[in-house]
Design an enzyme around this catalytic site. Structure first.
Site, PDB file in Angstrom:
ATOM      1  N   THR A 140       0.837  -1.204   0.000  1.00 42.44           N
ATOM      2  CA  THR A 140       0.000   0.000   0.000  1.00 42.44           C
ATOM      3  C   THR A 140       0.871   1.253   0.000  1.00 42.44           C
ATOM      4  O   THR A 140       2.001   1.220   0.513  1.00 42.44           O
ATOM      5  CB  THR A 140      -0.915  -0.013   1.239  1.00 42.44           C
ATOM      6  OG1 THR A 140      -1.657   1.197   1.278  1.00 42.44           O
ATOM      7  CG2 THR A 140      -0.138  -0.121   2.543  1.00 42.44           C
TER       8      THR A 140
ATOM      9  N   TYR B 175      -1.819  -1.736  10.318  1.00 42.30           N
ATOM     10  CA  TYR B 175      -1.938  -2.306   8.963  1.00 42.30           C
ATOM     11  C   TYR B 175      -0.777  -1.825   8.087  1.00 42.30           C
ATOM     12  O   TYR B 175      -0.103  -2.615   7.426  1.00 42.30           O
ATOM     13  CB  TYR B 175      -3.282  -1.890   8.348  1.00 42.30           C
ATOM     14  CG  TYR B 175      -3.349  -2.079   6.844  1.00 42.30           C
ATOM     15  CD1 TYR B 175      -3.404  -3.353   6.285  1.00 42.30           C
ATOM     16  CD2 TYR B 175      -3.339  -0.983   5.972  1.00 42.30           C
ATOM     17  CE1 TYR B 175      -3.458  -3.528   4.900  1.00 42.30           C
ATOM     18  CE2 TYR B 175      -3.398  -1.147   4.599  1.00 42.30           C
ATOM     19  CZ  TYR B 175      -3.460  -2.421   4.070  1.00 42.30           C
ATOM     20  OH  TYR B 175      -3.488  -2.583   2.706  1.00 42.30           O
TER      21      TYR B 175
HETATM   22  N1  LIG Z   1      -8.402  -2.324  -2.067  1.00 41.75           N
HETATM   23  C1  LIG Z   1      -7.485  -1.367  -1.936  1.00 41.75           C
HETATM   24  O1  LIG Z   1      -7.769  -0.186  -2.151  1.00 41.75           O
HETATM   25  C2  LIG Z   1      -6.071  -1.717  -1.557  1.00 41.75           C
HETATM   26  C3  LIG Z   1      -5.139  -0.666  -1.423  1.00 41.75           C
HETATM   27  C4  LIG Z   1      -3.825  -0.975  -1.065  1.00 41.75           C
HETATM   28  C5  LIG Z   1      -3.443  -2.296  -0.865  1.00 41.75           C
HETATM   29  N2  LIG Z   1      -4.380  -3.291  -0.982  1.00 41.75           N
HETATM   30  C6  LIG Z   1      -3.928  -4.672  -0.749  1.00 41.75           C
HETATM   31  O2  LIG Z   1      -4.371  -5.482  -1.824  1.00 41.75           O
HETATM   32  C7  LIG Z   1      -4.678  -6.793  -1.350  1.00 41.75           C
HETATM   33  C8  LIG Z   1      -6.074  -7.192  -1.758  1.00 41.75           C
HETATM   34  O3  LIG Z   1      -6.994  -6.230  -1.243  1.00 41.75           O
HETATM   35  P1  LIG Z   1      -8.558  -6.343  -1.489  1.00 41.75           P
HETATM   36  O4  LIG Z   1      -9.068  -4.952  -1.489  1.00 41.75           O
HETATM   37  O5  LIG Z   1      -8.853  -7.230  -2.631  1.00 41.75           O
HETATM   38  O6  LIG Z   1      -9.001  -7.002  -0.115  1.00 41.75           O
HETATM   39  P2  LIG Z   1     -10.138  -8.096   0.156  1.00 41.75           P
HETATM   40  O7  LIG Z   1     -10.348  -8.109   1.626  1.00 41.75           O
HETATM   41  O8  LIG Z   1     -11.301  -7.886  -0.734  1.00 41.75           O
HETATM   42  O9  LIG Z   1      -9.428  -9.443  -0.284  1.00 41.75           O
HETATM   43  C9  LIG Z   1      -8.555 -10.162   0.525  1.00 41.75           C
HETATM   44  C10 LIG Z   1      -8.896 -11.625   0.332  1.00 41.75           C
HETATM   45  O10 LIG Z   1      -7.967 -12.359   1.127  1.00 41.75           O
HETATM   46  C11 LIG Z   1      -8.668 -13.387   1.777  1.00 41.75           C
HETATM   47  N3  LIG Z   1      -7.937 -13.715   3.004  1.00 41.75           N
HETATM   48  C12 LIG Z   1      -7.738 -12.948   4.099  1.00 41.75           C
HETATM   49  N4  LIG Z   1      -7.001 -13.595   5.013  1.00 41.75           N
HETATM   50  C13 LIG Z   1      -6.730 -14.811   4.460  1.00 41.75           C
HETATM   51  C14 LIG Z   1      -6.011 -15.942   4.916  1.00 41.75           C
HETATM   52  N5  LIG Z   1      -5.447 -15.958   6.129  1.00 41.75           N
HETATM   53  N6  LIG Z   1      -5.907 -17.013   4.091  1.00 41.75           N
HETATM   54  C15 LIG Z   1      -6.492 -17.020   2.872  1.00 41.75           C
HETATM   55  N7  LIG Z   1      -7.188 -15.987   2.398  1.00 41.75           N
HETATM   56  C16 LIG Z   1      -7.312 -14.884   3.186  1.00 41.75           C
HETATM   57  C17 LIG Z   1     -10.047 -12.833   2.070  1.00 41.75           C
HETATM   58  O11 LIG Z   1     -11.026 -13.864   2.221  1.00 41.75           O
HETATM   59  C18 LIG Z   1     -10.306 -11.990   0.820  1.00 41.75           C
HETATM   60  O12 LIG Z   1     -10.982 -12.737  -0.169  1.00 41.75           O
HETATM   61  C19 LIG Z   1      -4.463  -6.760   0.167  1.00 41.75           C
HETATM   62  O13 LIG Z   1      -3.176  -7.252   0.442  1.00 41.75           O
HETATM   63  C20 LIG Z   1      -4.549  -5.287   0.496  1.00 41.75           C
HETATM   64  O14 LIG Z   1      -3.809  -4.974   1.654  1.00 41.75           O
HETATM   65  C21 LIG Z   1      -5.675  -3.036  -1.323  1.00 41.75           C
END
Ligand SMILES: NC(=O)c1ccc[n+]([C@@H]2O[C@H](COP(=O)([O-])OP(=O)(O)OC[C@H]3O[C@@H](n4cnc5c(N)ncnc54)[C@H](O)[C@@H]3O)[C@@H](O)[C@H]2O)c1
Length: 332
Positions: free
Chosen positions: A132, A156
């Site tokens: 991030t 986080y």
């Molecule tokens: N959405 C954003 O704006 C954003 C911004 C910066 C970084 N990110 C990063 O991108 C990645 C994806 O984000 P997202 O928005 O799709 O989040 P999300 O919560 O929609 O997806 C995360 C997925 O990981 C799965 N998960 C969580 N813990 C788990 C575990 N222990 N084992 C297996 N599966 C697990 C969840 O079930 C979920 O489907 C993350 O690492 C997040 O930190 C997202």
């Protein structure tokens, strides 16, 4: 320095086997659809369904394991034959991590460390680590770039910084090819379970509830359409950059502008309620994307209005699915 060449049997085949952790989540679901439409990729998903879709439907040909990436045996099995891991699974709630910092350490830091260890042992060719921008760098004058010194304001953000450190260390010490992509604020279809601002605002508009703005609305964010992000991740798969890259739109947008654009796109009149700003959140952040543009031709052509139109349509067309989904989540 030790260098590893991928020796997985699968890497001799023509398609690249890509393991997507968190592939049922918001970004994962969009990435899996994008990659699986191309026969160059053999897509495998590992997700424990703790967030987002409870009964995910994947495109044909995608193999899905419902399990926890922090579970050693499960992770080991999923890594078999994988050429690349796109590591998206994480606990991604900033506010949740402020309320209780332990889960984000155990899952994001300890779990990802174990993943790197197992990937090294399994001779995986490459790791793409999701990180991030704003939450990791803290309150600094925008635009942020790869040169900005990190100073996370939330557990986080700190967890993501720790994993970036381990990716760098595993590249330096063991020759594991790693790239960290720092995403900005991602929005788009399949985000109905997210608490992020675009998802929250669209759901409020559809439910005819007021939009809640924390702070005075002058905060700036870098909103990136998920379609541009998944093309950027694919470019990083193909071009194999290493190190750290910011992936955003490269454009700042205030909350006031976001609200005005949503008014235009939805054609609805809605009320906005202002509440006090929340701790752990930075006031303004947007990023410089020149390094990714230069090194793997990354770009973000979708402007905010076009991206919001597609997102708004998805929410309207899939209302039954996400309302039912939320009812399922609430009953957990
Ligand atoms: N959405 C954003 O704006 C954003 C911004 C910066 C970084 N990110 C990063 O991108 C990645 C994806 O984000 P997202 O928005 O799709 O989040 P999300 O919560 O929609 O997806 C995360 C997925 O990981 C799965 N998960 C969580 N813990 C788990 C575990 N222990 N084992 C297996 N599966 C697990 C969840 O079930 C979920 O489907 C993350 O690492 C997040 O930190 C997202």
């Amino acid at each position: 320095m030790l260098r590893r060449t991928p020796t997985n049997a699968h890497s001799r085949c023509t398609s690249m086997r890509v393991l997507v952790t968190g592939g049922a989540g918001f970004i994962g679901a969009n990435l899996v659809r994008h990659l699986s439409a191309n026969s160059a990729y053999d897509v495998v998903v590992l997700d424990n369904l703790s967030a987002g879709q409870r009964r995910p439907i994947f495109p044909r040909g995608v193999r899905f394991t419902c399990g926890d990436f922090t579970d050693k045996a499960t992770m080991k099995e999923c890594l078999q034959g994988a050429d690349t891991v796109v590591h998206l699974a994480a606990l991604s709630g900033v506010i949740d991590s402020v309320e209780d910092p332990c889960p984000s350490f155990e899952v994001n830091v300890a779990g990802s460390f174990q993943l790197l260890e197992l990937a090294r042992a399994a001779n995986v060719g490459r790791i793409i680590n999701a990180s991030t921008g704003g939450a990791l760098l803290g309150e600094v004058a925008p635009p942020i770039s790869e040169e900005t010194a990190p100073c996370p304001l939330s557990p986080y953000g700190a967890s993501k910084l720790a994993v970036e450190g381990y990716c760098s260390a595993f590249a330096g010490a063991y020759g594991l090819s790693c790239v960290t992509l720092r995403f900005s604020n991602i929005y788009g279809p399949r985000s109905a379970h997210k608490k992020s601002v675009v998802a929250a605002f669209i759901k409020s508009i559809i439910r005819e509830e007021p939009l809640v703005v924390y702070g005075d609305g002058t905060q700036q964010r870098d909103y990136l359409y998920v379609g541009d992000l998944v093309r950027g991740i694919e470019a990083a798969l193909k071009r194999r950059p290493t190190g750290v890259y910011q992936l955003g739109s490269g454009r700042p947008t205030t909350l006031h502008t976001l609200v005005a654009t949503l008014k235009k796109v939805s054609g609805r009149d809605f009320r906005v309620r202002y509440e006090a700003g929340r701790s752990g959140e930075v006031h303004s952040t947007w990023c410089n994307i020149a390094k990714a543009a230069r090194e793997f031709d990354y770009n973000a052509p979708t402007d905010l209005e076009a991206g919001l139109r597609t997102t708004w349509s998805w929410y309207l067309e899939n209302r039954d699915i996400w309302v039912r989904q939320q009812a399922l989540s609430a009953s957990d």
